[in-house]
Design an enzyme around this catalytic site. Structure first.
Site, short mmCIF file in Angstrom:
data_model
loop_
_atom_site.label_atom_id
_atom_site.label_comp_id
_atom_site.label_asym_id
_atom_site.label_seq_id
_atom_site.Cartn_x
_atom_site.Cartn_y
_atom_site.Cartn_z
N GLU A 110 13.59 0.66 5.12
CA GLU A 110 13.75 0.93 6.56
C GLU A 110 13.48 -0.34 7.36
OE1 GLU A 110 11.47 4.32 7.84
OE2 GLU A 110 12.31 4.24 9.87
N ASN A 130 18.10 12.05 9.76
CA ASN A 130 16.84 11.99 9.01
C ASN A 130 15.79 12.82 9.74
OD1 ASN A 130 14.64 10.63 7.27
ND2 ASN A 130 14.00 10.12 9.36
N GLU A 131 15.05 13.60 8.99
CA GLU A 131 13.98 14.42 9.58
C GLU A 131 14.42 15.02 10.91
OE1 GLU A 131 10.12 12.42 9.29
OE2 GLU A 131 10.24 12.54 7.11
N TYR A 168 4.94 13.39 1.35
CA TYR A 168 4.04 12.25 1.13
C TYR A 168 2.70 12.74 0.59
CZ TYR A 168 7.21 9.10 3.55
OH TYR A 168 8.29 8.34 3.87
N GLU A 218 12.33 10.92 0.48
CA GLU A 218 11.11 10.16 0.84
C GLU A 218 9.96 10.79 0.07
OE1 GLU A 218 10.32 9.34 5.00
OE2 GLU A 218 12.46 9.10 5.40
N GLN A 266 8.10 3.00 0.51
CA GLN A 266 9.36 2.27 0.66
C GLN A 266 9.32 1.04 -0.22
OE1 GLN A 266 10.53 1.54 4.72
NE2 GLN A 266 10.07 3.63 5.37
O1 AHR Z 1 8.64 6.25 5.67
C1 AHR Z 1 8.09 6.21 6.95
C2 AHR Z 1 8.58 7.35 7.82
O2 AHR Z 1 8.15 8.57 7.30
C3 AHR Z 1 10.07 7.51 7.92
O3 AHR Z 1 10.64 6.68 8.87
C4 AHR Z 1 10.22 8.95 8.32
O4 AHR Z 1 11.44 9.51 7.88
C5 AHR Z 1 9.01 9.61 7.69
O5 AHR Z 1 8.36 10.44 8.57
#
Ligand code: AHR
Length: 512
Positions: A43, A192-193, A261, A316, A365
């Site tokens: 990103e 995205n999201e 995450y 992600e 990332q």
């Molecule tokens: O990876 C960091 C951020 O986490 C990304 O930009 C977003 O899609 C997610 O919330």
């Protein structure tokens, strides 16, 4: 005598309890582990692109080709990265691709409002990214702007990148910008999201918007099919997946995303390197939740798509901690320890084992942001423990997944417990079988025995990633502190394998 018998029985039971059992069904494989499970995400955030991949066309200090760091290209080629998602993340829904093409001195600058309000000069844009993917032998995955873009803008991007020269104004523009022939761009994210930074939409609304956007994303030919990935759920939002599968006609969608995450607490993430065993345990609980998330999103998908035509793309995933002290809070730069190696090993085992539905995943990332495989500092470069796990596991790419069952000891913390052992296995096209195993237990080595059904082997070798403290990491001063080593601890006897895996370690076995 009775006492002696009792003692023998207790000893025997303890031994059984202390043994982890795996049954490998080497003749029951039917699904291929899509290599894209080993995908990555880049990103415009902190130093992922600028300073990570790209150091500027005129940089004389750091060896580069057209601004792309050659040390990074070399390291990523060894990793065999199959696919790279770009330009976001949240950034993608603020990104207008036309700002990033054409002569660099004419490209407008903008503020990167998601990530620190820093100046984005658009010097790294579509041509730079797609040319770089060619250097890496990686497939590009472009994340389209739905939140603040338009169907026309996304449709133009598809034409600019994939349609043949002379077919419309967009390919003409591409030719003027120095690239006559189209690139190969198969993977497209439709926002995205969308439930958050991508527009704060409800799933029903997003499903409609999705249908509108993809209507204008034109394949050039049937053989060059565009693979459309819907912006997916956050964590356990199963309703999001349900609505998308229900409301989007299945001929308009190829995959649905999921983001998860491993974060201890969004308000108190904790240090990436200075953490307690309790924090480690909580991180691993969050990481190992991936198994349940994949299973339950898959169950929803099975209801609407029993033939599994639509893929799950976990675009992600990874560990998220506080930024390194002294670095910009919006840049998400964190170190990477053996804890991250445990996240990577267990998560990749989950993806391998569910490869019938999970057909792509993108670690967040790739460089200098969150759970990176590479960290850079000016001309210095470090390969993280996560890099090494990804490299050890790349033997599974496009191999036939071999199902296994794992009976594991518990790794306990107070009243909570986790399975200490996680594993997955595959057979590659050269008939070589690989078994990847992780012991997440912070304190105990684990004895493992593997019974193999349906195959026989003559030789066994292995590699291990281990270290004496789980807080250990590779630094710019000591970049090789943690790296894979040959592992001779596995014994093969007939159809039985035995091995001992040290605490918080990853082992990959090779059987021929
Ligand atoms: O990876 C960091 C951020 O986490 C990304 O930009 C977003 O899609 C997610 O919330």
């Amino acid at each position: 005598m009775r006492k002696l018998l009792l003692l023998i029985t207790i000893f025997y039971c303890m031994k059984i309890n202390a043994q982890n059992q795996i049954v490998l069904n080497a003749d029951k494989g039917k699904d291929t582990i899509n290599k894209n499970i080993y995908g990555h995400f880049a990103e415009h955030l902190g130093h992922c692109i600028y300073g990570g991949f790209y150091v500027g066309d005129d940089n004389k200090k750091i060896p580069n080709k057209n601004g792309i760091r050659l040390d990074v290209v070399e390291a990523l080629k060894k990793l065999k990265i199959p696919v790279l998602r770009w330009p976001g993340g949240c950034f993608a829904d603020t990104y207008h691709w036309k700002d990033g093409v054409g002569p660099k001195d004419k490209r407008p600058s903008m503020l990167n409002v998601w990530w620190g309000n820093v100046k984005e000069d658009n010097s790294f844009g579509t041509n730079e990214f797609l040319n770089m993917c060619e250097m890496l032998n990686a497939e590009p995955y472009l994340s389209g702007n739905v939140g603040s873009g338009s169907p026309q803008e996304l449709s133009d991007w598809v034409k600019y990148t994939t349609h043949p020269n002379g077919s419309s104004p967009m390919p003409d523009m591409r030719e003027k910008n120095g690239r006559p022939n189209p690139w190969h761009v198969k993977y497209w994210g439709i926002g995205n999201e969308a439930w958050g930074c991508g527009g704060n939409m409800k799933p029903e609304y997003y499903a409609n918007v999705y249908r509108q956007y993809v209507t204008y994303m034109t394949n050039w030919s049937n053989s060059d099919h565009i693979f459309r990935i819907a912006s997916g759920a956050s964590d356990d939002d199963y309703n999001w997946t349900e609505v998308l599968l229900r409301d989007i006609p299945h001929n308009m969608i190829d995959a649905v995303g999921v983001h998860h995450y491993s974060v201890i607490d969004w308000n108190k993430k904790g240090s990436a390197t200075n953490f307690s065993e309790e924090e480690y345990f909580t991180t691993m609980q969050k990481a190992m939740l991936m198994e349940e998330l994949v299973k339950r999103h898959a169950a929803v998908m099975d209801k609407y798509d029993p033939q599994k035509k639509i893929a799950m793309v976990v675009d992600e995933w990874g560990g998220w901690y506080d930024v390194e002290p002294g670095t910009n809070g919006a840049f998400l730069f964190q170190q990477n320890t053996m804890r991250d190696a445990m996240i990577a090993g267990t998560t990749l085992n989950t993806f391998n084992n569910h490869c019938d539905r999970v057909r792509m995943a993108n670690l967040a990332q790739i460089i200098n942001v969150l759970q990176s495989v590479i960290l850079t500092n000016e001309e210095k470069l470090v390969l993280t423990p996560t890099y090494h796990v990804m490299e050890m596991y790349n033997v599974h790419q496009d191999a036939l997944m071999l199902p296994l069952t794992v009976t594991s000891n518990d790794y306990k913390m107070g009243k909570e417990k986790l399975k200490a052992i996680s594993a997955s296995a595959s057979r590659d096209k050269n008939n070589v079988t690989h078994i990847s195993l992780v012991n997440v237990d912070a304190n105990n080595a684990q004895d493992v025995s593997i019974d193999v059904n349906g195959a026989s082997f003559k030789t066994i070798t292995g590699r291990i990633l281990t270290s004496d403290k789980m807080q250990n990491y590779n630094s710019f001063e000591n970049p090789d502190k943690i790296k894979p080593a040959a592992y001779a601890g596995a014994k093969l006897s007939g159809s039985s394998i035995t091995l001992k895996i040290p605490a918080f370690s990853v082992v990959v076995l090779e059987l021929k």
